[in-house]
Structures are given as C-alpha cells and as structure tokens.
Design a protein around this motif. Structure first.
Motif, short mmCIF file in Angstrom:
data_model
loop_
_atom_site.label_atom_id
_atom_site.label_comp_id
_atom_site.label_asym_id
_atom_site.label_seq_id
_atom_site.Cartn_x
_atom_site.Cartn_y
_atom_site.Cartn_z
N ARG A 145 4.17 -8.09 -7.01
CA ARG A 145 3.46 -9.30 -6.59
C ARG A 145 3.98 -9.81 -5.25
O ARG A 145 3.20 -10.29 -4.42
N ARG A 202 1.59 -10.23 -1.92
CA ARG A 202 1.38 -11.51 -1.20
C ARG A 202 1.46 -11.31 0.30
O ARG A 202 0.73 -11.95 1.06
N GLU A 207 -3.83 -4.93 -4.69
CA GLU A 207 -2.95 -4.59 -5.80
C GLU A 207 -1.86 -3.65 -5.28
O GLU A 207 -2.11 -2.83 -4.39
N ARG A 238 7.05 -6.27 -12.00
CA ARG A 238 5.88 -7.07 -11.65
C ARG A 238 6.21 -8.03 -10.51
O ARG A 238 5.39 -8.24 -9.62
#
Length: 282
Positions: free
Chosen positions: A84, A88, A98, A80
């Motif tokens: 992430r 970003r 996503e 994860r």
C-alpha cells in the motif's frame, strides 16, 4: 512495435510493470489489439520508481486519466503495508493502482491463476504458493544475511567457506570485502555448479544441500496452504535455469514427499502484471 499513445483507440489503456533486480519492464495494452514493452535500468531505491515511471509516461504521452489500471510487481516487499505504501506513491499514474510482490507475479506468469507453487532462485531465493482462491504464502526469501538458501549468493558463499577451510583466505577476503560483495559472490554460482556437474565433491555437496533446503521450503509452502497433490510447480531465476541443478531440485522435492507436476513458466512476470491490470477494468 509501435508504442501505444493516449489516443490509440477506444479500449482502456492498461499497464503492467515488473521491477526486477537490474531492469524495469513496462508492458501496456488496449484490449487485444496491441502490446508494447519498454525496458529500462532499475534503481535499487524504490523511492525512485515513481519519478522513473513518470518519465516513461511523459515520453508516451500518457496521463493519469488515460491509464485505466496499473499493476506493479516489485521486489523487496511482501506485506500489505509495504504494498500500500508503494501504491500511494504511484497513484498519480493511473485511475487504479495495485502493487504485488514480484515473486507473486512470477508465479502467476508461470502457472496461471490456479493453485500451485514457484521456486525462485537467482541472486536470492524464495518459494511462493497460492491456493487459487486468494490465499498466498511464502517460505524463505529472508535475504543474504539470514536466508536465501539455494540461491546464487548462497552457493557462492558456501563455496568460499570451503575455500577458507582449505586455507585460501586471500581469495575469500577479496570477495567478502568487495563493496558489491553479494553480487560478486552470487556470480560464483555458475562455476560452482559447473564443478559439481564434473564431480567435484565439495561442489556436489554444496549443490545437494541447496537443493535439499529449497525442497524443504516447497514442503513448508505446500503444507501451509494444504495444497492437494499433484502440486503444480514451476521455477524462475538464473540458478534454476541450470538444467542440472533444476533436475536435482525436482528429485529433492520428490524425496521430500511432495507429489508434483513440474511445468516450464508460461509467461513472464510483466505479462502476468499486465493481465492483472486488464482484469481490474473488466
């Protein structure tokens, strides 16, 4: 097919991206009316992905406000935190972003959203599985140094080891000292499988060992999610495009005690990423 511009109709613009080994594939759609696919050379450094996609956005005249959703399926990540972090860097490209692993997109493209597993064997290898309710697991996929059993690299490396045992050190050293050693060794795999199919004993033993280890990964992934038989199974990657090797894998999985229903992949990973992007705006 004509590309989608920012002014093409009232439907939300959704984009899916598949960051594979050599190529990046970008698919975009507005509702069900039109789809365009762009293919461009990939960069090994994922830090270069955002500038590369921004250049595509500029050519297509897409702005962040025009792109309702973006789903990127990328190699070289799984956790994860990794997903992430990449998301970003891409948030200036779409209203919703996503990131998933490319192997996850390959599975969703191969068998859809229901429970099942995918065996991927190309230059590297991994088995991914999901239960159809949001739980994922993986087996293998640890890279050429400690894993990638049954992959093109693994098959090529085992063949070179057999050559070394027979005293052919010049050939072995030429490959292992090459600057692109992993790619060059993986490129030996088609020849190894061709020899195996002709009955070469060393090549047959290597292929069987690779199939057995991939089958063990399938068992691990299926047990981790307690998937119910018959398991929906599919495949991806250049090694498993070889029908002889794939047939041997299917038999190895059966010998390992997994009752499976094998099916050819239904759609590409980029199509699966685009489908996920469309779901984000429903």
């Amino acid at each position: 097919m004509r590309g989608i511009s920012r002014n093409d109709g009232p439907f939300p613009l959704c984009v899916g991206v598949d960051v594979g080994g050599t190529w990046i594939r970008v698919a975009a759609s507005r509702g069900q009316r039109r789809v365009t696919t762009i293919i461009t050379l990939s960069q090994r450094d994922l830090g270069r992905l955002a500038p590369l996609l921004r250049a595509i956005w500029q050519r297509r005249r897409w702005r962040r406000g025009d792109v309702a959703s973006l789903v990127v399926a990328s190699r070289a990540l799984w956790t994860r935190h990794e997903r992430r972090a990449l998301a970003r860097t891409l948030r200036g490209l779409a209203q919703r972003v996503e990131v998933i692993a490319d192997a996850q997109a390959a599975l969703l493209g191969a068998i859809g959203d229901g429970p099942g597993a995918l065996v991927l064997a190309g230059t590297g290898s991994i088995v991914v599985a999901h239960d159809g309710r949001g739980r994922w697991t993986r087996a293998g996929g640890l890279g050429p140094l400690v894993g990638d059993e049954g992959s093109g690299f693994w098959l090529g490396r085992e063949w070179l080891r057999s050559r070394a045992r027979r005293g052919d050190l010049p050939t072995v050293l030429r490959f292992v000292h090459a600057p692109d050693a992993v790619v060059r060794i993986a490129a030996l795999a088609p020849g190894v499988l061709a020899r195996a199919r002709r009955g070469d004993r060393a090549a047959v033993a290597i292929a069987r060992a690779g199939q057995t280890q991939l089958a063990a990964h399938v068992c691990d992934a299926v047990r981790a999610l307690t998937l119910k038989a018959p398991i929906q199974l599919s495949w991806a990657g250049s090694v498993l495009e070889n029908p002889w090797f794939r047939s041997g894998l299917i038999r190895a999985v059966a010998r390992a005690g997994v009752r499976a229903r094998w099916r050819a992949p239904s759609e590409s990973p980029v199509a699966a990423a685009l489908r996920l992007a469309a779901k984000l705006v429903r």
